[in-house]
Design a protein around this motif. Structure first.
Motif, PDB file in Angstrom:
ATOM      1  N   ASN A  78       0.825  -1.209   0.000  1.00 18.65           N
ATOM      2  CA  ASN A  78       0.000   0.000   0.000  1.00 18.65           C
ATOM      3  C   ASN A  78       0.858   1.257   0.000  1.00 18.65           C
ATOM      4  OD1 ASN A  78      -2.647   1.347   0.230  1.00 18.65           O
ATOM      5  ND2 ASN A  78      -1.868   1.988   2.221  1.00 18.65           N
ATOM      6  N   ASP A  79       1.989   1.215   0.686  1.00 14.58           N
ATOM      7  CA  ASP A  79       2.893   2.356   0.701  1.00 14.58           C
ATOM      8  C   ASP A  79       3.476   2.593  -0.696  1.00 14.58           C
ATOM      9  OD1 ASP A  79       4.229   4.454   2.084  1.00 14.58           O
ATOM     10  OD2 ASP A  79       6.042   3.245   2.155  1.00 14.58           O
ATOM     11  N   VAL A 122       0.451   5.846  -7.472  1.00 13.35           N
ATOM     12  CA  VAL A 122      -0.833   6.225  -8.062  1.00 13.35           C
ATOM     13  C   VAL A 122      -1.668   7.126  -7.157  1.00 13.35           C
ATOM     14  CG1 VAL A 122      -0.879   4.126  -9.446  1.00 13.35           C
ATOM     15  CG2 VAL A 122      -2.044   4.153  -7.209  1.00 13.35           C
ATOM     16  N   GLY A 123      -1.199   7.395  -5.953  1.00 12.81           N
ATOM     17  CA  GLY A 123      -1.957   8.193  -5.004  1.00 12.81           C
ATOM     18  C   GLY A 123      -2.709   7.320  -4.028  1.00 12.81           C
ATOM     19  N   PRO A 124      -2.907   7.793  -2.797  1.00 13.70           N
ATOM     20  CA  PRO A 124      -3.494   6.946  -1.758  1.00 13.70           C
ATOM     21  C   PRO A 124      -4.912   6.476  -2.064  1.00 13.70           C
ATOM     22  CG  PRO A 124      -3.216   9.215  -0.996  1.00 13.70           C
ATOM     23  CD  PRO A 124      -2.484   9.112  -2.287  1.00 13.70           C
ATOM     24  N   GLU A 125      -5.737   7.317  -2.659  1.00 14.01           N
ATOM     25  CA  GLU A 125      -7.111   6.894  -2.923  1.00 14.01           C
ATOM     26  C   GLU A 125      -7.171   5.863  -4.044  1.00 14.01           C
ATOM     27  OE1 GLU A 125      -9.588  10.277  -3.564  1.00 14.01           O
ATOM     28  OE2 GLU A 125      -9.106  11.195  -1.635  1.00 14.01           O
ATOM     29  N   ASN A 126      -6.274   5.966  -5.017  1.00  8.34           N
ATOM     30  CA  ASN A 126      -6.273   5.032  -6.137  1.00  8.34           C
ATOM     31  C   ASN A 126      -5.627   3.694  -5.791  1.00  8.34           C
ATOM     32  OD1 ASN A 126      -7.548   6.851  -7.865  1.00  8.34           O
ATOM     33  ND2 ASN A 126      -5.613   7.783  -8.473  1.00  8.34           N
ATOM     34  N   ALA A 127      -5.062   3.574  -4.594  1.00  9.89           N
ATOM     35  CA  ALA A 127      -4.420   2.325  -4.183  1.00  9.89           C
ATOM     36  C   ALA A 127      -5.368   1.422  -3.406  1.00  9.89           C
ATOM     37  CB  ALA A 127      -3.181   2.627  -3.333  1.00  9.89           C
ATOM     38  N   ASN A 169      -1.705  13.536  -1.242  1.00 16.29           N
ATOM     39  CA  ASN A 169      -1.527  13.644  -2.681  1.00 16.29           C
ATOM     40  C   ASN A 169      -0.467  14.686  -3.025  1.00 16.29           C
ATOM     41  OD1 ASN A 169      -3.598  11.778  -3.580  1.00 16.29           O
ATOM     42  ND2 ASN A 169      -5.074  13.264  -2.825  1.00 16.29           N
ATOM     43  N   LEU A 170       0.272  14.437  -4.090  1.00 17.21           N
ATOM     44  CA  LEU A 170       1.279  15.369  -4.577  1.00 17.21           C
ATOM     45  C   LEU A 170       0.771  16.135  -5.786  1.00 17.21           C
ATOM     46  CD1 LEU A 170       4.545  13.208  -4.378  1.00 17.21           C
ATOM     47  CD2 LEU A 170       3.860  15.072  -2.846  1.00 17.21           C
ATOM     48  N   ASP A 171       1.225  17.388  -5.907  1.00 22.62           N
ATOM     49  CA  ASP A 171       0.945  18.176  -7.101  1.00 22.62           C
ATOM     50  C   ASP A 171       1.728  17.624  -8.285  1.00 22.62           C
ATOM     51  OD1 ASP A 171      -0.485  19.814  -5.397  1.00 22.62           O
ATOM     52  OD2 ASP A 171       1.117  21.321  -5.231  1.00 22.62           O
ATOM     53  N   GLU A 172       1.344  18.053  -9.480  1.00 22.76           N
ATOM     54  CA  GLU A 172       2.127  17.674 -10.657  1.00 22.76           C
ATOM     55  C   GLU A 172       3.538  18.243 -10.577  1.00 22.76           C
ATOM     56  OE1 GLU A 172       0.210  18.542 -14.305  1.00 22.76           O
ATOM     57  OE2 GLU A 172      -1.570  17.324 -13.879  1.00 22.76           O
ATOM     58  N   ASP A 173       3.657  19.437 -10.023  1.00 23.45           N
ATOM     59  CA  ASP A 173       4.979  20.070  -9.834  1.00 23.45           C
ATOM     60  C   ASP A 173       5.374  19.998  -8.362  1.00 23.45           C
ATOM     61  OD1 ASP A 173       2.981  21.792  -9.066  1.00 23.45           O
ATOM     62  OD2 ASP A 173       4.043  23.614  -9.656  1.00 23.45           O
ATOM     63  N   ALA A 190       2.817  10.391  -7.114  1.00 19.37           N
ATOM     64  CA  ALA A 190       1.451  10.805  -6.795  1.00 19.37           C
ATOM     65  C   ALA A 190       1.167  10.963  -5.305  1.00 19.37           C
ATOM     66  CB  ALA A 190       0.461   9.807  -7.389  1.00 19.37           C
ATOM     67  N   GLY A 191       1.855  10.230  -4.427  1.00 21.55           N
ATOM     68  CA  GLY A 191       1.570  10.303  -3.003  1.00 21.55           C
ATOM     69  C   GLY A 191       2.847  10.352  -2.197  1.00 21.55           C
TER      70      GLY A 191
END
Length: 493
Positions: free
Chosen positions: A206-207, A213-218, A258-262, A435-436
């Motif tokens: 999960n980590d 892919v980001g926490p929600e998409n995992a 979540n991370l930004d694109e930049d 992403a995360g």
């Protein structure tokens, strides 16, 4: 759970105790936080300062990330030996739950794929075939752990039927440090009737997947973990029968935002007016700073003469839009004596705060855990407020003062820096996640749910659970007094 995607976890919630928020340590980064889970201690006691730090006593880098440039700078042989032997054997300064169980002498324990496994029982270790070709590698033939030990492709203990279980591993599954292997080993223990009095099983995917892919998409990763747990319950006669004979606790060492694109915040660029050590390298000659990013936190080490003029570094950091907080401590009676330390938090737009523990002096506020604090400045630095009863409450930075005061140890940098939401620190040679990420004081990085089902009737979860409460609670359930007596409150009156 609200969407009905995790019915096994919903069952655990319905049949046991549940808290949506089990608070991590600072930094909320895997090596340090998992160490707190298995010891019940903060970094000030267990000595693990993050995933990337400088050890002044050994004059060397301790790096437990996956960036090849930093690994090559540190040395592959050093990196491997650190992971396999020194991390548990030398760097860890506090007993694990396994050591405390084995000291009792009456109970059996097991570890499955957890990076902290220090125990008293020797185990033969094997070397995966492909790893034998790594230049400079020197793998151990024996490792110390609990009574039963299952670590990827490296260690697999015989079961009660004298059969040694196998698990899905290899290069594609990180040499067995993968959820598939954890599932295989855990179910083998159960099926053979070899489940000991205490088992710690770690599901790492999960980590990794949340980073990618980001926490929600995992969520699909959590669904696979739920399938393993559901299989475990059914093979033991169903969840109700399982809970008659077992206690199960499920939590994480941190969470992810979540991370930004930049997302990338290059601290070398932020501090370009100073000479900075290369990623993974040790002090050479003439550098002012060593920067050790820990995803959404970073620690900065300074030469003594630079520390005397630290305001220049702090001002440069606060000019960076991606920086949230700059944190440091002035110690009066030794680096690890947090009872006598004064801590500072500077922010770009929310002021500054100076605080210290106030067990024997004037108190400005008592937090929800009963810690007494003296402070001056702006509680907005940690999104704190004082209610009418002088109770200090936190919003976006849960349990911030305790986590800071106990997160700084002998190995910690002169400064800690945290990133604003959406941002992650890096320096040349280190990548940022897709992403995360995690690592900061922020609640989105720092709070995992805690499930506990099958608890004895005289036990309950703390009102404000922390990951440092989990091992002491498990020890109490096993009838063992935890080393840290302050956790007696986990037992109901």
């Amino acid at each position: 759970m609200k969407a009905g995607k995790l019915p096994v976890f919903q069952q655990l919630r319905d049949k046991g105790a549940y808290s949506p928020s089990c608070i991590s340590i600072f930094p909320s980064i895997t090596p340090a936080a998992t160490c707190s889970l298995v010891t019940g201690a903060y970094p000030v006691d267990h000595g693990i300062a993050g995933a990337y730090w400088y050890d002044p006593k050994q004059d060397e880098i301790a790096y437990f990330g996956a960036d090849l440039p930093a690994i090559f700078k540190e040395g592959i042989d050093h990196y491997i030996r650190d992971f396999q032997l020194r991390l548990n054997g030398e760097r860890l300064q506090y007993p694990t739950i396994f050591e405390q169980i084995e000291k009792n002498g009456k109970l059996q324990d097991a570890v499955v794929n957890f990076m902290w496994y220090k125990g008293t029982v020797p185990h033969s270790a094997s070397t995966p075939f492909l790893m034998k070709f790594i230049p400079g590698s020197n793998f151990a033939s024996e490792m110390m752990g609990p009574h039963k030990m299952f670590l990827g492709d490296f260690v697999s203990s015989p079961l009660e039927d004298n059969q040694t279980p196998t698990a899905r591993g290899g290069v594609s599954r990180r040499f067995g440090f993968h959820d598939d292997a954890t599932s295989d080993y855990l179910l083998s223990l159960s099926r053979s009737g070899s489940m000991p009095d205490f088992t710690l099983a770690y599901f790492p995917n999960n980590d990794f997947d949340s980073h990618e892919v980001g926490p929600e998409n995992a969520v699909h990763t959590l669904q696979k973990v739920a399938i393993t747990l559901g299989t475990l319950f059914e093979e033991q006669g169903g969840i109700d029968k399982f809970l008659e004979d077992h206690v199960i606790m499920v939590t994480g060492d941190h969470s992810q935002s979540n991370l930004d694109e930049d997302a990338r915040v290059d601290l070398n660029a932020t501090l370009e007016q100073f000479q900075v050590v290369d990623a993974g390298a040790e002090w050479q000659n003439g550098e002012d700073l060593m920067i050790c990013p820990n995803m959404r936190a970073a620690q900065i080490y300074m030469r003594p003469e630079r520390w005397e003029n630290r305001s220049e570094v702090i001002e440069a950091l606060l000019e960076c839009p991606g920086v949230d907080q700059v944190i440091w401590s002035d110690f009066e009676n030794g680096l690890s004596d947090c009872d006598e330390a004064t801590f500072h938090i500077y922010t770009r737009d929310r002021g500054t705060l100076v605080f210290k523990q106030a067990w024997n002096g004037d108190t400005d506020g008592v937090d929800e855990l009963g810690n007494r604090w003296a402070f001056q400045g702006d509680l907005a630095t940690i999104d704190g407020t004082l209610d009418e009863d002088n109770v200090l409450r936190f919003g976006d930075y849960p349990n911030a003062l305790e986590r800071i005061a106990n997160g700084i140890c002998d190995q910690t940098g002169n400064l800690w820096v945290t990133a604003r939401l959406g941002k992650e620190f890096a320096i040349p040679g280190l990548h940022t996640n897709a992403a995360g990420s995690h690592g900061s004081l922020h609640k989105i990085d720092s709070t995992s749910p805690l499930f506990a089902a099958g608890l004895p009737k005289d036990f309950k979860l703390p009102d404000f659970p922390r990951i440092v409460d989990v091992s002491p609670l498990a020890l109490q359930i096993l009838g063992i007094q935890p080393r840290c007596e302050s956790f007696d409150s986990a037992r109901a009156n």
